[in-house]
Design a protein around this motif. Sequence first.
Motif, PDB file in Angstrom:
ATOM      1  N   LEU B  23       0.837  -1.207   0.000  1.00  0.00           N
ATOM      2  CA  LEU B  23       0.000   0.000   0.000  1.00  0.00           C
ATOM      3  C   LEU B  23       0.873   1.260   0.000  1.00  0.00           C
ATOM      4  CD1 LEU B  23      -2.928   1.053   0.115  1.00  0.00           C
ATOM      5  CD2 LEU B  23      -2.811   0.929   2.610  1.00  0.00           C
ATOM      6  N   VAL B  38      -8.806   3.649  -8.411  1.00  0.00           N
ATOM      7  CA  VAL B  38      -8.513   5.080  -8.273  1.00  0.00           C
ATOM      8  C   VAL B  38      -8.521   5.688  -9.672  1.00  0.00           C
ATOM      9  CG1 VAL B  38      -6.828   6.778  -7.468  1.00  0.00           C
ATOM     10  CG2 VAL B  38      -7.115   4.620  -6.228  1.00  0.00           C
ATOM     11  N   VAL B  42      -5.678  11.017 -10.334  1.00  0.00           N
ATOM     12  CA  VAL B  42      -5.717  11.189  -8.884  1.00  0.00           C
ATOM     13  C   VAL B  42      -4.509  10.476  -8.272  1.00  0.00           C
ATOM     14  CG1 VAL B  42      -6.988  10.715  -6.755  1.00  0.00           C
ATOM     15  CG2 VAL B  42      -8.234  11.355  -8.838  1.00  0.00           C
ATOM     16  N   ASP B  43      -3.771  11.183  -7.440  1.00  0.00           N
ATOM     17  CA  ASP B  43      -2.647  10.590  -6.728  1.00  0.00           C
ATOM     18  C   ASP B  43      -3.085  10.198  -5.330  1.00  0.00           C
ATOM     19  OD1 ASP B  43      -0.596  10.698  -8.576  1.00  0.00           O
ATOM     20  OD2 ASP B  43      -0.198  12.818  -8.150  1.00  0.00           O
ATOM     21  N   VAL B  44      -2.604   9.048  -4.872  1.00  0.00           N
ATOM     22  CA  VAL B  44      -2.862   8.636  -3.497  1.00  0.00           C
ATOM     23  C   VAL B  44      -1.529   8.640  -2.758  1.00  0.00           C
ATOM     24  CG1 VAL B  44      -3.700   6.805  -1.991  1.00  0.00           C
ATOM     25  CG2 VAL B  44      -4.842   7.236  -4.180  1.00  0.00           C
ATOM     26  N   VAL B  45      -1.477   9.349  -1.656  1.00  0.00           N
ATOM     27  CA  VAL B  45      -0.254   9.412  -0.857  1.00  0.00           C
ATOM     28  C   VAL B  45      -0.538   8.763   0.486  1.00  0.00           C
ATOM     29  CG1 VAL B  45       1.537  10.929   0.075  1.00  0.00           C
ATOM     30  CG2 VAL B  45       0.237  11.633  -1.958  1.00  0.00           C
ATOM     31  N   VAL B  46       0.252   7.764   0.844  1.00  0.00           N
ATOM     32  CA  VAL B  46       0.023   7.047   2.091  1.00  0.00           C
ATOM     33  C   VAL B  46       1.049   7.506   3.128  1.00  0.00           C
ATOM     34  CG1 VAL B  46      -0.044   4.779   3.191  1.00  0.00           C
ATOM     35  CG2 VAL B  46      -0.930   5.065   0.872  1.00  0.00           C
ATOM     36  N   HIS B  47       0.550   7.864   4.312  1.00  0.00           N
ATOM     37  CA  HIS B  47       1.425   8.347   5.383  1.00  0.00           C
ATOM     38  C   HIS B  47       1.455   7.337   6.514  1.00  0.00           C
ATOM     39  CE1 HIS B  47       1.411  12.480   3.688  1.00  0.00           C
ATOM     40  NE2 HIS B  47       0.198  12.131   3.287  1.00  0.00           N
TER      41      HIS B  47
END
Lengths: 93, 193
Positions: B23, B38, B42-47
Amino acid sequence: MAAMSFFDAVHRLWAETMSGFWRGGDLGSLLGAVGHDPQLKQRFVQDPGAVLAERGVRLPEGMTLKVLENTATTLHLVLPPLVALDENTEAAR
Amino acid sequence: MKANPLRAAITRACTDAAFRGRLIADPKAALAEEGMTVPDGVDVVVHEPNDDALLIVLPAQNEAQIQAHETMPPAGPVSGVPAGLTLSWCERELTAVGRIDSATAPALRQALTRYFGDVWLNLADVAYLSSAGIAALLAAHKHLADHQSTLFLVNLTDPVRNVLDLVGLSDAFDILEPVSPYIVPATFGYPIV
């Protein structure tokens, strides 16, 4: 069952989280307010400490706060800590 | 019941270290494993959490919610509700306590259709929902949907859930399932006390 669209899922993730926060006092009211006050939101993103102080929300000692904002093209997901359930989980790390 | 694939992915990432790694490395591919596509662009950034820093993620700017500010419900009890039901606003959450029947449903409907913007209707203390009550909820659902807003039903009791299931309306409403406090940080970093 129809698959949930991405934007519905993002909206729902927020809704699920907020459902426990509306009665969370100062923080609930702050998060509610940033939803409809773009200027407050901008200040909260730029200087979260100042906005928290204004609202009387106190962070635990030694903690800092960073505020991220989703946009139409960027989704931020924050993961809770990993729970080590058993040796296999540990080994998989 | 609508299952949220984003929530499912976050929950899985709490215990499945291999999935968590995927992920973080390739969010879109890992979300696809959970059935979440997605959209392009669209970008998904996981923190990942950090012991010293809280992360709060705010929703994207939403014109409908900003306009809804003009009609924010006043906090506190709603007046003029017949005996048997009490209604009370706290921010965008309306808490109902008592019975939603033919006597009280009109007041609920009026409370929910006076404003717009997303509303969370807390039904934790409602054990009776009549057909008049269902009609009121449908009217509110439509009113809010017409204003690009959503009526979320939260903390349903078993009797209310059963009634909605029986009439086949469980999927018509946005019913929120309780979320473990442990999973809440998925949006807010760590909870602030």
